[in-house]
Design a protein around this motif. Structure first.
Motif, short mmCIF file in Angstrom:
data_model
loop_
_atom_site.label_atom_id
_atom_site.label_comp_id
_atom_site.label_asym_id
_atom_site.label_seq_id
_atom_site.Cartn_x
_atom_site.Cartn_y
_atom_site.Cartn_z
N ASP A 1 -17.80 -3.38 2.36
CA ASP A 1 -17.75 -2.14 1.92
C ASP A 1 -16.04 -2.10 0.45
OD1 ASP A 1 -15.31 -2.39 4.17
OD2 ASP A 1 -14.77 -0.27 3.38
N CYS B 1 -7.86 -8.27 2.95
CA CYS B 1 -6.77 -7.16 2.74
C CYS B 1 -6.78 -6.63 4.40
CB CYS B 1 -8.20 -6.26 2.11
SG CYS B 1 -9.06 -6.47 0.63
N GLY B 2 -5.43 -6.10 4.16
CA GLY B 2 -5.12 -5.90 5.56
C GLY B 2 -5.24 -4.17 6.15
P1 AMP Z 1 -9.24 -0.30 6.35
O1 AMP Z 1 -8.25 -0.32 7.43
O2 AMP Z 1 -10.26 1.46 5.75
O3 AMP Z 1 -8.21 -0.53 5.27
O4 AMP Z 1 -10.51 -1.09 6.93
C1 AMP Z 1 -10.02 -3.12 7.35
C2 AMP Z 1 -10.90 -3.68 7.22
O5 AMP Z 1 -11.73 -3.26 8.05
C3 AMP Z 1 -11.60 -3.77 6.14
O6 AMP Z 1 -12.18 -5.04 5.46
C4 AMP Z 1 -13.13 -2.81 5.62
O7 AMP Z 1 -13.55 -3.16 4.82
C5 AMP Z 1 -13.11 -3.41 6.94
N1 AMP Z 1 -14.40 -2.92 7.39
C6 AMP Z 1 -14.56 -1.06 7.78
N2 AMP Z 1 -15.38 -0.27 8.29
C7 AMP Z 1 -16.11 -1.95 8.58
C8 AMP Z 1 -17.29 -1.64 9.33
N3 AMP Z 1 -17.71 -0.60 10.62
N4 AMP Z 1 -17.36 -2.93 10.24
C9 AMP Z 1 -16.52 -4.18 9.81
N5 AMP Z 1 -15.26 -4.26 8.79
C10 AMP Z 1 -15.75 -2.63 8.93
#
Ligand code: AMP
Ligand code: ZN
Length: 480
Positions: free
Chosen positions: A242, A27-28
């Motif tokens: 998440d 997932c990007g």
């Molecule tokens: P997003 O850009 O919000 O779609 O998130 C990108 C990626 O970062 C996804 O795989 C999320 O699950 C992951 N992610 C979000 N918050 C955290 C965190 N605090 N620690 C590690 N991974 C995270």
């Protein structure tokens, strides 16, 4: 390779659908803001997984989406569109925001040694694929139209909550106090595949469809892009923990209903990076970026080392003290490598034993801290320096800590005239000011202007700045 699978909640022997070949999906980022170092922890561990699989002999094809449409700010289908709120915040168009933050994301990745997946696909380039998938889901009776939107009907599934340890009631959208209920849904866990009617009348990006002008939901993006680019059988799907619910749960619901057979066998989830306030997240406002770490004098690769020191399935707490420790380990490691001379005989058996340990660490559910231990074992081993350098280079194709380059830089710097080294944790502006003071003091001493030299010494001391002469030049630090 043994890999923990969130779907079965066990460590399992990894057996891809087609022998020797791995189809991997990640997932990007949602490109409405900079990635924080928590997001990047996930991308670092996914990068090590891909490179580790290659090291173990698999032929890996990896795809990743760029979420530039459809990701809402809450789990409910009624949250605000993240891209739209980003565009509003910066008085730009959604596409301008998407381009800027996509570039920023890959620039951060490069600094952290994260390789860009071979296939990177913006969601907005695949709208036809999503529409075709949704049409089939409607046709097969897995989706319904209500209030103008198309919803996935989770009651049609034997099991919806596939990541078994979820507390179904607690997680179901709509039962949370903070989440607005969407009255169009037949079941609380149903989710939107295609929006036409919603509260976002000002949605910039819209496409025509059978159900009216609108845009896709976030979950369908990953199902659509994965099936389009990697085929009907996926081996590993990755993301931060998440993402397991609702995003991956919904991806599985859609993909398996669409395909009519099991879709992805292994689910790889990285646990969160937390700070003093809990999970690092953009919605909390201030968050740490690669640029911030650099501005404070930290090498981005030391952050990668910090991540590799712990296992991806354990939550990781970020503090500057623990990052300082990682910086110290990183710099010491580089210094030891810089001291190696490229000479000596080759000992194949000795090298193979060390490789075996490294492979064992990767094969043990991607145990990166053990993989680092295997790297330190190389430095301690009774093999020649040239064998050590070759093995370090080899292991670093997986660890990507830039070790040989950093060692080479250090060797060159040691041969150059003395230069001050900025301690970690000090901003560039502050460092420049301190270095000017140190240089002025040196000039005053040279000119035997003791009054000025002493005054500067007192100023530095009052600010707890300790200056030391070393063979590599002047170093200074601020004592706590
Ligand atoms: P997003 O850009 O919000 O779609 O998130 C990108 C990626 O970062 C996804 O795989 C999320 O699950 C992951 N992610 C979000 N918050 C955290 C965190 N605090 N620690 C590690 N991974 C995270
Ligand atoms: Zn996804």
């Amino acid at each position: 390779m043994q890999l923990y699978n969130t779907r079965t909640q066990k460590k399992e022997e990894f057996i891809p659908h087609e022998a020797g070949k791995v189809k991997m999906y990640t997932c990007g980022p949602t490109v409405y803001h900079y990635a924080h170092i928590g997001n990047l922890r996930t991308y670092i561990m996914e990068d090590v997984l891909e490179k580790g699989l290659r090291y173990l002999g698999y032929d890996v094809t990896r795809a990743m989406n760029i979420t530039d449409v459809g990701h809402l700010s809450s789990d409910a289908d009624t949250g605000e569109d993240k891209m739209l709120s980003g565009a509003r915040r910066e008085h730009k168009t959604v596409m301008e925001i998407a381009k800027f933050y996509t570039d920023a994301f890959f620039a951060d990745c490069e600094k952290l040694g994260i390789q860009k997946p071979a296939i990177v696909v913006p969601a907005t380039s695949c709208i036809e694929t999503f529409i075709q998938m949704i049409e089939k889901l409607v046709e097969k009776g897995y989706a319904y139209i209500a209030g103008g939107n198309v919803y996935f009907d989770t009651s049609k599934l034997e099991t919806y909550y596939v990541f078994g340890n979820m507390e179904e009631e607690g997680l179901a959208v709509g039962v949370r106090d903070s989440v607005e209920e969407d009255e169009n849904k037949r079941n609380k866990s149903d989710f939107v595949l295609w929006f036409t009617k919603s509260k976002f009348d000002d949605q910039e990006l819209k496409w025509d469809s059978l159900w009216g002008v609108g845009y896709p939901g976030w979950h369908i993006e990953c199902s659509g892009i994965s099936v389009k680019y990697l085929g009907e059988y996926l081996d590993i799907h990755c993301g931060g923990i998440d993402n397991a619910f609702p995003h991956h749960t919904n991806e599985i619901a859609q993909s398996e209903s669409y395909l009519g057979h099991p879709w992805c066998k292994y689910w790889f989830h990285v646990l969160h990076l937390n700070d003093a306030r809990g999970k690092m997240s953009k919605s909390k406002g201030d968050f740490l970026t690669v640029a911030y770490l650099e501005e404070k004098g930290y090498e981005p690769l030391a952050y990668r080392m910090f991540c590799l020191q712990s296992h991806y399935r354990k939550p990781l707490t970020f503090t500057f003290e623990s990052l300082d420790n990682a910086v110290t380990s990183y710099r010491k490691l580089v210094a030891r490598i810089a001291a190696l001379k490229a000479d000596g005989a080759h000992d194949e058996a000795g090298c193979e034993a060390l490789r075996e340990k490294f492979r064992g660490a990767l094969g043990n559910d991607l145990n990166t801290s053990l993989a680092l231990t295997a790297l330190y074992d190389v430095l301690k081993a009774k093999i020649s320096d040239s064998d050590k350098l070759a093995l370090i280079g080899e292991f670093d194709t997986v660890l990507s800590l830039g070790l040989l380059d950093a060692a080479e830089k250090q060797r060159k710097a040691a041969a150059e005239p003395a230069k001050m080294q900025r301690p970690a944790g000090v901003s560039e502006a502050e460092a420049t000011e301190i270095e000017e003071l140190i240089a002025k003091r040196a000039a005053a001493r040279k000119a035997k202007d003791w009054a000025t030299a002493d005054a500067i010494r007192d100023t530095l001391a009052a600010r707890h700045i300790v200056v030391t002469d070393t063979p590599q030049g002047i170093v200074w630090k601020i004592e706590a």
